[in-house]
Design an enzyme around this catalytic site. Sequence first.
Site, PDB file in Angstrom:
ATOM      1  N   LYS A 190       8.250  22.645 -14.259  1.00 53.29           N
ATOM      2  CA  LYS A 190       7.376  21.526 -13.896  1.00 53.29           C
ATOM      3  C   LYS A 190       7.035  21.569 -12.408  1.00 53.29           C
ATOM      4  O   LYS A 190       5.895  21.313 -12.008  1.00 53.29           O
ATOM      5  CB  LYS A 190       8.007  20.187 -14.274  1.00 53.29           C
ATOM      6  CG  LYS A 190       7.050  19.043 -13.952  1.00 53.29           C
ATOM      7  CD  LYS A 190       7.129  17.856 -14.840  1.00 53.29           C
ATOM      8  CE  LYS A 190       5.971  16.897 -14.511  1.00 53.29           C
ATOM      9  NZ  LYS A 190       6.094  15.617 -15.169  1.00 53.29           N
TER      10      LYS A 190
ATOM     11  N   HIS B 170       0.024  10.083 -27.722  1.00 54.17           N
ATOM     12  CA  HIS B 170      -0.301   8.789 -27.098  1.00 54.17           C
ATOM     13  C   HIS B 170      -1.009   7.876 -28.098  1.00 54.17           C
ATOM     14  O   HIS B 170      -0.807   6.649 -28.090  1.00 54.17           O
ATOM     15  CB  HIS B 170      -1.178   8.998 -25.863  1.00 54.17           C
ATOM     16  CG  HIS B 170      -0.403   9.496 -24.667  1.00 54.17           C
ATOM     17  ND1 HIS B 170      -1.013   9.932 -23.517  1.00 54.17           N
ATOM     18  CD2 HIS B 170       0.927   9.621 -24.456  1.00 54.17           C
ATOM     19  CE1 HIS B 170      -0.077  10.309 -22.646  1.00 54.17           C
ATOM     20  NE2 HIS B 170       1.095  10.135 -23.194  1.00 54.17           N
TER      21      HIS B 170
ATOM     22  N   LYS C  57       3.646  11.232 -11.351  1.00 55.27           N
ATOM     23  CA  LYS C  57       2.783  10.385 -12.176  1.00 55.27           C
ATOM     24  C   LYS C  57       3.519   9.071 -12.406  1.00 55.27           C
ATOM     25  O   LYS C  57       4.659   9.066 -12.888  1.00 55.27           O
ATOM     26  CB  LYS C  57       2.506  11.036 -13.529  1.00 55.27           C
ATOM     27  CG  LYS C  57       1.382  12.048 -13.504  1.00 55.27           C
ATOM     28  CD  LYS C  57       1.023  12.431 -14.926  1.00 55.27           C
ATOM     29  CE  LYS C  57      -0.020  13.522 -14.950  1.00 55.27           C
ATOM     30  NZ  LYS C  57      -0.313  13.941 -16.329  1.00 55.27           N
TER      31      LYS C  57
ATOM     32  N   ASN D 133       0.488  18.357 -21.079  1.00 53.70           N
ATOM     33  CA  ASN D 133       0.174  17.320 -22.059  1.00 53.70           C
ATOM     34  C   ASN D 133       0.067  17.867 -23.477  1.00 53.70           C
ATOM     35  O   ASN D 133      -0.486  17.195 -24.358  1.00 53.70           O
ATOM     36  CB  ASN D 133      -1.137  16.625 -21.674  1.00 53.70           C
ATOM     37  CG  ASN D 133      -1.015  15.900 -20.353  1.00 53.70           C
ATOM     38  OD1 ASN D 133      -0.011  15.238 -20.103  1.00 53.70           O
ATOM     39  ND2 ASN D 133      -2.004  16.044 -19.499  1.00 53.70           N
TER      40      ASN D 133
ATOM     41  N   HIS E 226       0.281  15.538 -26.382  1.00 51.45           N
ATOM     42  CA  HIS E 226       0.257  14.156 -25.882  1.00 51.45           C
ATOM     43  C   HIS E 226      -1.002  13.391 -26.296  1.00 51.45           C
ATOM     44  O   HIS E 226      -0.962  12.166 -26.411  1.00 51.45           O
ATOM     45  CB  HIS E 226       0.375  14.137 -24.351  1.00 51.45           C
ATOM     46  CG  HIS E 226       1.773  14.425 -23.858  1.00 51.45           C
ATOM     47  ND1 HIS E 226       2.455  15.569 -24.176  1.00 51.45           N
ATOM     48  CD2 HIS E 226       2.607  13.714 -23.055  1.00 51.45           C
ATOM     49  CE1 HIS E 226       3.647  15.544 -23.590  1.00 51.45           C
ATOM     50  NE2 HIS E 226       3.761  14.434 -22.907  1.00 51.45           N
TER      51      HIS E 226
ATOM     52  N   ARG F  74       0.805  -1.243   0.000  1.00 47.98           N
ATOM     53  CA  ARG F  74       0.000   0.000   0.000  1.00 47.98           C
ATOM     54  C   ARG F  74       0.829   1.280   0.000  1.00 47.98           C
ATOM     55  O   ARG F  74       0.341   2.347   0.360  1.00 47.98           O
ATOM     56  CB  ARG F  74      -0.990   0.016   1.163  1.00 47.98           C
ATOM     57  CG  ARG F  74      -1.962  -1.143   1.114  1.00 47.98           C
ATOM     58  CD  ARG F  74      -3.194  -0.908   1.944  1.00 47.98           C
ATOM     59  NE  ARG F  74      -4.040  -2.085   1.862  1.00 47.98           N
ATOM     60  CZ  ARG F  74      -3.932  -3.144   2.644  1.00 47.98           C
ATOM     61  NH1 ARG F  74      -3.012  -3.155   3.598  1.00 47.98           N
ATOM     62  NH2 ARG F  74      -4.737  -4.158   2.504  1.00 47.98           N
TER      63      ARG F  74
ATOM     64  N   GLU G  65      -3.789  17.285 -11.392  1.00 53.12           N
ATOM     65  CA  GLU G  65      -4.245  17.623 -12.738  1.00 53.12           C
ATOM     66  C   GLU G  65      -5.741  17.918 -12.833  1.00 53.12           C
ATOM     67  O   GLU G  65      -6.480  17.287 -13.586  1.00 53.12           O
ATOM     68  CB  GLU G  65      -3.862  16.513 -13.734  1.00 53.12           C
ATOM     69  CG  GLU G  65      -3.881  17.009 -15.170  1.00 53.12           C
ATOM     70  CD  GLU G  65      -3.303  16.015 -16.176  1.00 53.12           C
ATOM     71  OE1 GLU G  65      -2.153  15.614 -15.991  1.00 53.12           O
ATOM     72  OE2 GLU G  65      -4.015  15.677 -17.110  1.00 53.12           O
TER      73      GLU G  65
ATOM     74  N   HIS H  67       8.498   8.090 -27.190  1.00 53.99           N
ATOM     75  CA  HIS H  67       7.508   8.993 -26.603  1.00 53.99           C
ATOM     76  C   HIS H  67       7.739  10.438 -27.064  1.00 53.99           C
ATOM     77  O   HIS H  67       6.814  11.119 -27.515  1.00 53.99           O
ATOM     78  CB  HIS H  67       7.575   8.889 -25.081  1.00 53.99           C
ATOM     79  CG  HIS H  67       6.645   9.820 -24.367  1.00 53.99           C
ATOM     80  ND1 HIS H  67       5.275   9.661 -24.373  1.00 53.99           N
ATOM     81  CD2 HIS H  67       6.884  10.950 -23.647  1.00 53.99           C
ATOM     82  CE1 HIS H  67       4.710  10.633 -23.677  1.00 53.99           C
ATOM     83  NE2 HIS H  67       5.664  11.432 -23.227  1.00 53.99           N
TER      84      HIS H  67
ATOM     85  N   GLU I 131      10.168  17.314 -24.869  1.00 54.12           N
ATOM     86  CA  GLU I 131       9.503  17.716 -23.624  1.00 54.12           C
ATOM     87  C   GLU I 131      10.081  19.045 -23.109  1.00 54.12           C
ATOM     88  O   GLU I 131       9.374  19.831 -22.478  1.00 54.12           O
ATOM     89  CB  GLU I 131       9.642  16.618 -22.552  1.00 54.12           C
ATOM     90  CG  GLU I 131       9.058  15.256 -22.940  1.00 54.12           C
ATOM     91  CD  GLU I 131       7.536  15.134 -22.792  1.00 54.12           C
ATOM     92  OE1 GLU I 131       6.833  16.161 -22.758  1.00 54.12           O
ATOM     93  OE2 GLU I 131       7.051  13.981 -22.722  1.00 54.12           O
TER      94      GLU I 131
ATOM     95  N   ARG J 144      -2.100  21.640 -14.710  1.00 56.05           N
ATOM     96  CA  ARG J 144      -1.145  20.565 -15.053  1.00 56.05           C
ATOM     97  C   ARG J 144      -1.437  19.940 -16.415  1.00 56.05           C
ATOM     98  O   ARG J 144      -0.528  19.427 -17.074  1.00 56.05           O
ATOM     99  CB  ARG J 144      -1.123  19.496 -13.953  1.00 56.05           C
ATOM    100  CG  ARG J 144      -0.072  18.440 -14.210  1.00 56.05           C
ATOM    101  CD  ARG J 144       0.219  17.561 -13.025  1.00 56.05           C
ATOM    102  NE  ARG J 144       1.252  16.595 -13.373  1.00 56.05           N
ATOM    103  CZ  ARG J 144       1.878  15.814 -12.527  1.00 56.05           C
ATOM    104  NH1 ARG J 144       1.576  15.868 -11.242  1.00 56.05           N
ATOM    105  NH2 ARG J 144       2.804  14.979 -12.935  1.00 56.05           N
TER     106      ARG J 144
END
Length: 358
Positions: A223, A248, A139, A241, A244, A117, A233, A261, A181, A237
């Site tokens: 960042k 993606h 993330k 992206n 992206h 956990r 987000e 990527h 990026e 935030r």
Amino acid sequence: MQTVNIDLGHRSYPIHIGSGLLGQHGLLAGQVRSRAMIVTNETIAPLYLDKTLACLGNLPSSSVILPDGESFKNLEELNRIFTALLEENFDRNCTLIALGGGVVGDMTGYAAASYQRGVDFIQVPTTLLAQVDSSVGGKTGVNHALGKNMIGAFHQPVSVIADMDTLATLEERELRAGLAEVIKYGFIIDSDFFRWLEDNMDALLARDTNATGEAVRRSCEIKARVVEADEREHGLRALLNLGHTFGHAIEAAMGYGRWLHGEAVSAGIAMALDTSVRLQLIDEATRERGLKLLVRAGLPVTPPSDMTPETFLRYMARDKKANAGDIRLILLDSIGKAHVSADYDQRALHATLAHFAG
Ligand code: NAD
Ligand code: GLY
């Protein structure tokens, strides 16, 4: 060494950036509570695993070596980390150390988020992309055949140690992918940084250490400020992206790993610029200026030829940035300013898809 702090209350942490950090004993070992498990891959292990183990001194530590590649960023390979931890009876006071690029970082972070956990983890990013983006912000996760990064959690590291020396062994194509990026930050939030990148792109491509260190520091600063303002987000935030949603779709549809990527993000940024022109948010000159910097960085500004509008739409509708089927896009208002929207004239998106993939 320079340190950028990210202020998230009791989850705050430092991002250390500099040369020779993997040789500094206390930096890594000082953050480990009891035992450490280094997670890395078969490419990085021969280069940096011994150095990282040495950095831990007498602390009890082990390592797990994953296969290399985006195509292994999945639940099956993640299980190898849990198996190694359980076989060696690691308890919840342990610390996982992600030694590698974004793939190792995202997987290790997710393992740390869910093992018993939640346990501590430290990011030791060894690619430009990981140093400027993926190691910061918490993330974590893995891919699913049906969608990129679809299984994951927010889980912040206890520190980030970005040793610039590790970039010396990085392949040219990977360096360029990381620049996508970096350039993204200029587009969305910082026109001065964009101008700085225009002035320093040749130095960055030549791996000038001062320019690279400055690019990593400024990227981490940007960042960190964005994540501090919107860790989960809910708004700001999402700007990170840019490109992206298109990117993606390219990564997932082409088969993970065929397009890097950063390459997919670059083509995605070019497509987002196109939609922004069609919506009359930016003019042609702004688009051309943006494309010029991506091209100078050696990055693609068109998607692979086998992408179709239908393929894009299928994956984009499933993206986490989509809201009940509406495709949310990050659109540019000017160099240094962007916004998120699901409420735009859909014909502009369809025209972009027809133009790039029709
Ligand atoms: P990667 O982790 O696959 O690393 C790229 C390649 O470089 C790999 O083959 C790796 O083994 C090799 N490598 C790593 N360090 C090296 C070194 N120092 N010398 C030689 N080779 C080295 O790819 P990446 O570009 O670092 O990361 C991409 C991943 O990051 C994607 O999965 C993406 O989804 C994720 N990402 C996550 C976030 C986030 O916020 N969590 C943000 C951006 C990207
Ligand atoms: N790379 C996007 C984010 O961290 O939010």
